[in-house]
Scaffold this active site. Structure first.
Site, PDB file in Angstrom:
ATOM      1  N   SER A 137       6.955  19.096  -1.685  1.00  0.00           N
ATOM      2  CA  SER A 137       5.854  18.156  -1.475  1.00  0.00           C
ATOM      3  C   SER A 137       5.494  18.184  -0.006  1.00  0.00           C
ATOM      4  O   SER A 137       6.303  18.574   0.842  1.00  0.00           O
ATOM      5  CB  SER A 137       6.293  16.744  -1.876  1.00  0.00           C
ATOM      6  OG  SER A 137       5.375  15.768  -1.427  1.00  0.00           O
ATOM      7  N   TYR A 150      13.284  10.097  -1.791  1.00  0.00           N
ATOM      8  CA  TYR A 150      12.378  11.119  -2.319  1.00  0.00           C
ATOM      9  C   TYR A 150      11.951  12.083  -1.222  1.00  0.00           C
ATOM     10  O   TYR A 150      12.021  13.309  -1.391  1.00  0.00           O
ATOM     11  CB  TYR A 150      11.156  10.453  -2.953  1.00  0.00           C
ATOM     12  CG  TYR A 150      10.115  11.449  -3.404  1.00  0.00           C
ATOM     13  CD1 TYR A 150      10.284  12.155  -4.589  1.00  0.00           C
ATOM     14  CD2 TYR A 150       8.975  11.690  -2.636  1.00  0.00           C
ATOM     15  CE1 TYR A 150       9.338  13.086  -5.004  1.00  0.00           C
ATOM     16  CE2 TYR A 150       8.020  12.622  -3.042  1.00  0.00           C
ATOM     17  CZ  TYR A 150       8.207  13.316  -4.228  1.00  0.00           C
ATOM     18  OH  TYR A 150       7.287  14.241  -4.623  1.00  0.00           O
TER      19      TYR A 150
END
Length: 256
Positions: A137, A150
């Protein structure tokens, strides 16, 4: 030719499976949601005339990851493409979020990806061909207060992939390894991670199409939107403290 896609029951993983089927790859689809996998199997086999194999698997359990590799090895000997897409997230202050959920995030985003990459990469190196794409990401380039676990997990994916890319290059290997770094994508992730995106969201089908195309062209770090690539440039120029400050307020707006 055959590809394995984890997290294939929805979102980017499902659309990557579709893109590979369009290119006439047989596909092994992996997730916990057996009903969704079987529906995808019917769709891909009828639409693209390929073989689709369903593997229902909870990747938060290490032995399941190892057993998945053994099953695939026994049935197919080798695969041509591995897409490490399965991932989880959560949002909130680190002292408030569920430890159990964060352990699942680490087990899925880091441990499962690491195990599957290592095992399948060894086989690919022996035959000196194959593709692996790990889904990270844009979050992997910066600290992420209120989504700290995360963000940290995606940083692991990014740096692991980049390290292995250099190893393969020095070995003059023909195995190609890429890392996909999308920004916000309209998927089921928001519901799982308890967040609401207040920024533009890309379509998962568009992300999947661009990602597969760039992977097959041996693009090392894959951005599918120009503005996400721009964010990456800024992370090289500005200090982490700046992004930590900005991310805090962006994440704060996500908490429902």
């Amino acid at each position: 030719m055959i590809a394995l896609v984890t997290g294939a029951s929805s979102g980017i993983g499902r659309d990557i499976a579709r893109e590979l089927a369009k290119r006439k790859y047989d596909v092994i689809i992996v997730a916990r949601n057996e009903k969704a996998l079987n529906e995808l199997k019917v769709e891909l086999e009828s639409k693209y005339k390929v073989q689709v194999y369903v593997k229902t698997c909870d990747l938060t359990i290490k032995e399941n990851c190892k057993n998945l590799y053994k099953e695939v090895k026994d049935e197919f000997e080798n695969i041509d493409i591995l897409i490490n897409n399965a991932g989880l997230g959560t949002c909130g202050r680190f002292t408030d979020t569920s430890l159990e959920k964060e352990e699942q995030i680490i087990d899925t985003n880091i441990t499962a990806l690491h195990i599957l990459m290592k095992l399948f990469l060894k086989d690919m190196c022996l035959k000196n061909k194959g593709y692996i794409m790990n889904v990270a990401s844009i979050a992997g380039f910066m600290p992420g207060p209120l989504m700290a676990t995360y963000y940290a997990s995606k940083s692991y994916v990014l740096k692991l992939t980049q390290g292995i890319q250099r190893e393969l290059k020095m070995q003059k290997s023909n195995v190609k390894v890429s890392v996909l770094c999308p920004g916000p994508v309209k998927t089921n992730f928001q519901k799982i991670a308890d967040v609401k995106f207040n920024t533009p969201e890309a379509k998962s089908s568009d992300v999947a199409r661009k990602a597969v195309s760039k992977m097959l062209k041996n693009k090392k770090v894959i951005f599918t939107e120009w503005y996400i690539a721009l964010v990456r440039i800024f992370t090289k120029i500005l200090p982490d403290s700046f992004f930590a400050f900005c991310c805090y307020f962006i994440q704060k707006r996500k908490i429902g």
